[in-house]
Enzyme design. Structure first.
Site, PDB file in Angstrom:
ATOM      1  N   HIS A 181       0.845  -1.203   0.000  1.00  0.00           N
ATOM      2  CA  HIS A 181       0.000   0.000   0.000  1.00  0.00           C
ATOM      3  C   HIS A 181       0.878   1.249   0.000  1.00  0.00           C
ATOM      4  O   HIS A 181       2.076   1.191   0.296  1.00  0.00           O
ATOM      5  CB  HIS A 181      -0.883   0.002   1.251  1.00  0.00           C
ATOM      6  CG  HIS A 181      -0.092   0.060   2.520  1.00  0.00           C
ATOM      7  ND1 HIS A 181       0.524  -1.051   3.061  1.00  0.00           N
ATOM      8  CD2 HIS A 181       0.217   1.087   3.345  1.00  0.00           C
ATOM      9  CE1 HIS A 181       1.164  -0.709   4.160  1.00  0.00           C
ATOM     10  NE2 HIS A 181       1.001   0.585   4.347  1.00  0.00           N
ATOM     11  N   ASP A 208       0.924   5.302   1.673  1.00  0.00           N
ATOM     12  CA  ASP A 208       0.354   5.973   2.839  1.00  0.00           C
ATOM     13  C   ASP A 208      -0.240   7.310   2.417  1.00  0.00           C
ATOM     14  O   ASP A 208       0.255   7.945   1.485  1.00  0.00           O
ATOM     15  CB  ASP A 208       1.449   6.236   3.884  1.00  0.00           C
ATOM     16  CG  ASP A 208       2.004   4.945   4.462  1.00  0.00           C
ATOM     17  OD1 ASP A 208       1.287   3.919   4.418  1.00  0.00           O
ATOM     18  OD2 ASP A 208       3.154   4.971   4.952  1.00  0.00           O
ATOM     19  N   HIS A 211       4.797  -0.145  -0.085  1.00  0.00           N
ATOM     20  CA  HIS A 211       5.429  -1.040   0.893  1.00  0.00           C
ATOM     21  C   HIS A 211       4.425  -2.000   1.504  1.00  0.00           C
ATOM     22  O   HIS A 211       3.219  -1.774   1.449  1.00  0.00           O
ATOM     23  CB  HIS A 211       6.139  -0.240   1.984  1.00  0.00           C
ATOM     24  CG  HIS A 211       5.241   0.719   2.710  1.00  0.00           C
ATOM     25  ND1 HIS A 211       4.795   1.902   2.137  1.00  0.00           N
ATOM     26  CD2 HIS A 211       4.718   0.698   3.957  1.00  0.00           C
ATOM     27  CE1 HIS A 211       4.036   2.550   2.998  1.00  0.00           C
ATOM     28  NE2 HIS A 211       3.965   1.840   4.117  1.00  0.00           N
ATOM     29  N   ARG A 246       4.472  -7.958  17.537  1.00  0.00           N
ATOM     30  CA  ARG A 246       5.305  -6.823  17.134  1.00  0.00           C
ATOM     31  C   ARG A 246       4.468  -5.553  17.219  1.00  0.00           C
ATOM     32  O   ARG A 246       3.309  -5.534  16.782  1.00  0.00           O
ATOM     33  CB  ARG A 246       5.778  -7.048  15.698  1.00  0.00           C
ATOM     34  CG  ARG A 246       6.516  -5.889  15.099  1.00  0.00           C
ATOM     35  CD  ARG A 246       6.952  -6.168  13.656  1.00  0.00           C
ATOM     36  NE  ARG A 246       7.637  -5.019  13.128  1.00  0.00           N
ATOM     37  CZ  ARG A 246       7.439  -4.500  11.930  1.00  0.00           C
ATOM     38  NH1 ARG A 246       6.588  -5.070  11.093  1.00  0.00           N
ATOM     39  NH2 ARG A 246       8.092  -3.421  11.552  1.00  0.00           N
TER      40      ARG A 246
END
Ligand SMILES: *[C@@H]1O[C@H](CO)[C@@H](O)[C@H](O)[C@H]1NC(C)=O
Ligand SMILES: *[C@@H]1O[C@H](CO)[C@@H](O)[C@H](O)[C@H]1NC(C)=O
Ligand SMILES: *[C@@H]1O[C@H](CO)[C@@H](O)[C@H](O)[C@H]1NC(C)=O
Ligand SMILES: *[C@@H]1O[C@H](CO)[C@@H](O)[C@H](O)[C@H]1NC(C)=O
Ligand SMILES: *[C@@H]1O[C@H](CO)[C@@H](O)[C@H](O)[C@H]1NC(C)=O
Length: 499
Positions: free
Chosen positions: A428, A430, A480, A490
């Site tokens: 995607h 941002d 990314h 995480r």
């Protein structure tokens, strides 16, 4: 009071050319003594106070032999009992005599301060009483020694609020006994005049000789007088003290003539840098890790606790790395910042679940949803935006020369990746000019797998470092994806800046 003030200057006690001419008169050299004098440290936690664990740790780093120290602690706040417990477990190996009075005793501030002072007064072996309030940040470990060596009955180290003229002494009194600014106040606070100064009021941190407590100041209830605050009462009593008449001494009238009321001088020293004062106003303790919110009220302490030790090297030593084209990587958060932010989010607990429908954002639909909590949801948004302007903007200017960020961001959030919930994120862009992505825990320790892949450059970063941030362009070149987490959980903190 006026005479005391003149005494700071006449005759030549302090001059512009020679500075303090009396400062070295009648001092003690502690390096020459075999046994250090015994000190009782009185600690007063009278309101919820930010950064208290650090305050307590500083007590243990004071440069003074442990065997000569006794500790009295008054803690009025249930909120701080956990901090006291942690401290006690550390301190009990070093300091043998500790008296801790907790909130259950329901002591007034004056009662507590009297009790602390008595702890020294009634102990013939107590040579000095060192009173420290929780809002004092002693950055100079030698403070106690320096004050003892100055050899005055009552002496306080100058501490000020960062960047303000607010300090722990008054240079003069108004006719009704409250604060008045003396002609030399600003010069003393700013260090333009350096010396030791006879003053009518001091508070927060001071040293009193045990002998003085047992002679001139042997009256009890020093912290009570009319309706004055305890500190004002102490200072007024010290200024105006009348000696107690003993049973067999002359009549009150003769006694007054023979022994007129006589104060004990209070001094403030600004001969060294001693530390600063915290602001305890607006300390909201309704969150889990409340210090996170202190960026406005106590910026220096916030930075010290939460910003990575190596942050300044970004500007002095070129430590910014570039693991992929135009992806910049730099240290930003301390371990504590990462841990507390994760704790805060887990404490809040309302993870979004990574659904497309999201009522938190305008339009209500998220194309590439993550399992996250927005800073806005925990009330941290303003703090976060301030953090971006203070600490991220300078880095942006360094790596994207000529780009001045507005430091504006609508979406600021912490993402949680785990195999059981959401493990990865498909490719995607941002909705940002640039994005920051801060790793909040450790690969290998807290989770396996994970990482970020920039598809255009076929470049992955699989070993993010806790406390380090990526910064990369948002909406055109840096398509990314989030690589799958294989085990554990995480956490990352993300902001889409300048949308
Ligand atoms: C300090 O106190 C101890 C007893 O607690 C005493 O034995 C010692 O002599 C005192 N030291 C000084 C320098 O007064
Ligand atoms: C604590 O002390 C105050 C004032 O002395 C009193 O009004 C209050 O009732 C006390 N609270 C408790 C729980 O004892
Ligand atoms: C403290 O924070 C809570 C939660 O953010 C808020 O509801 C409350 O109004 C705040 N209290 C004060 C005194 O600002
Ligand atoms: C991407 O990189 C990997 C290893 O880094 C390599 O095996 C692969 O061939 C590369 N793919 C392309 C399309 O260049
Ligand atoms: C996952 O983590 C747990 C504990 O953190 C460990 O016991 C387990 O072996 C790990 N599994 C893999 C596949 O790494």
């Amino acid at each position: 009071i006026l005479l005391n003030y003149f005494g700071n200057y006449v005759p030549n006690a302090w001059t512009q050319d020679n500075g303090c001419t009396l400062c070295e008169v009648d001092t003690i050299d502690l390096s020459a003594v075999d046994v250090h004098p015994n000190v009782t440290i009185g600690v007063f936690i009278e309101q919820p106070t930010p950064f208290l664990p650090r305050f307590l740790d500083i007590l243990l780093t004071l440069d003074y032999p442990r065997e000569a120290v006794k500790l009295f602690i008054h803690n009025k706040e249930v909120y701080h009992e956990k901090d006291i417990k942690v401290f006690f477990d550390k301190a009990k190996h070093e300091i043998t005599t500790m008296k801790i009075v907790g909130p259950e005793e329901n002591l007034s501030q004056a009662e507590a301060r009297n009790m602390g002072m008595d702890f020294c007064r009634q102990d013939e072996n107590c040579d000095y009483y060192f009173s420290v309030d929780a809002d004092v940040v002693l950055t100079n470990p030698r403070t106690l020694k320096i004050l003892i060596e100055q050899n005055r009955k009552i002496i306080a180290p100058l501490v000020t609020r960062h960047g303000k003229l607010w300090s722990n002494f008054w240079g003069a009194l108004s006719p009704d006994g409250y604060y008045a600014r003396s002609e030399d106040y600003v010069d003393i606070v700013q260090g333009n005049r350096v010396g030791i100064w006879n003053v009518p009021y001091m508070a927060n941190v001071y040293l009193i000789k045990g002998k003085t407590l047992r002679s001139e100041m042997n009256e009890r209830n020093y912290f009570v007088r009319d309706k004055l605050d305890p500190d004002m009462a102490l200072c007024r009593n010290a200024r105006e003290m009348t000696l107690q008449r003993e049973k067999d001494s002359p009549t009150p009238e003769t006694f007054q003539m023979l022994r007129p009321p006589k104060g004990v001088f209070m001094y403030i020293s600004n001969r060294h840098e001693f530390g600063r004062l915290l602001s305890t106003a607006n300390y909201n303790i309704s969150h889990y890790n409340n210090d996170l919110w202190q960026i406005f009220e106590n910026p220096v302490d916030w930075k010290e606790k939460y910003i990575n030790r190596d942050y300044s090297k970004i500007f002095t030593e070129n430590i910014v790395e570039q693991p992929c084209p135009d992806v910049f990587w730099f240290p930003i958060f301390s371990e504590k910042a990462c841990d507390e932010l994760v704790e805060e989010m887990e404490h809040y607990g309302q993870w979004s679940g990574g659904k497309h429908h999201d009522s938190r954002i305008s339009g209500g639909y998220e194309n590439v949803p993550t399992d996250d909590i927005h800073m806005k949801q925990i009330g941290l948004e303003n703090v976060w935006l301030h953090f971006i302007r203070e600490f991220i903007a300078p880095v942006t200017l360094k790596v994207f020369a000529g780009y001045y960020t507005k430091g504006f961001a609508l979406l600021n959030f912490v993402v949680k990746y785990s195999p059981e919930r959401q493990r990865s994120l498909r490719p995607h862009h941002d909705a940002s000019t640039f994005t920051i992505n801060i790793a909040l825990n450790n690969v290998g320790e807290d989770f396996q797998g994970g990482g970020c892949k920039f598809l255009r450059y076929n470049c992955s970063i699989e070993s993010p470092r806790k406390g380090w941030s990526f910064m990369h362009p948002g909406r055109l070149t840096h398509l990314h994806e989030g690589l799958p987490v294989k085990n554990g959980t995480r956490y990352i903190a993300v902001s889409f800046i300048d949308p």
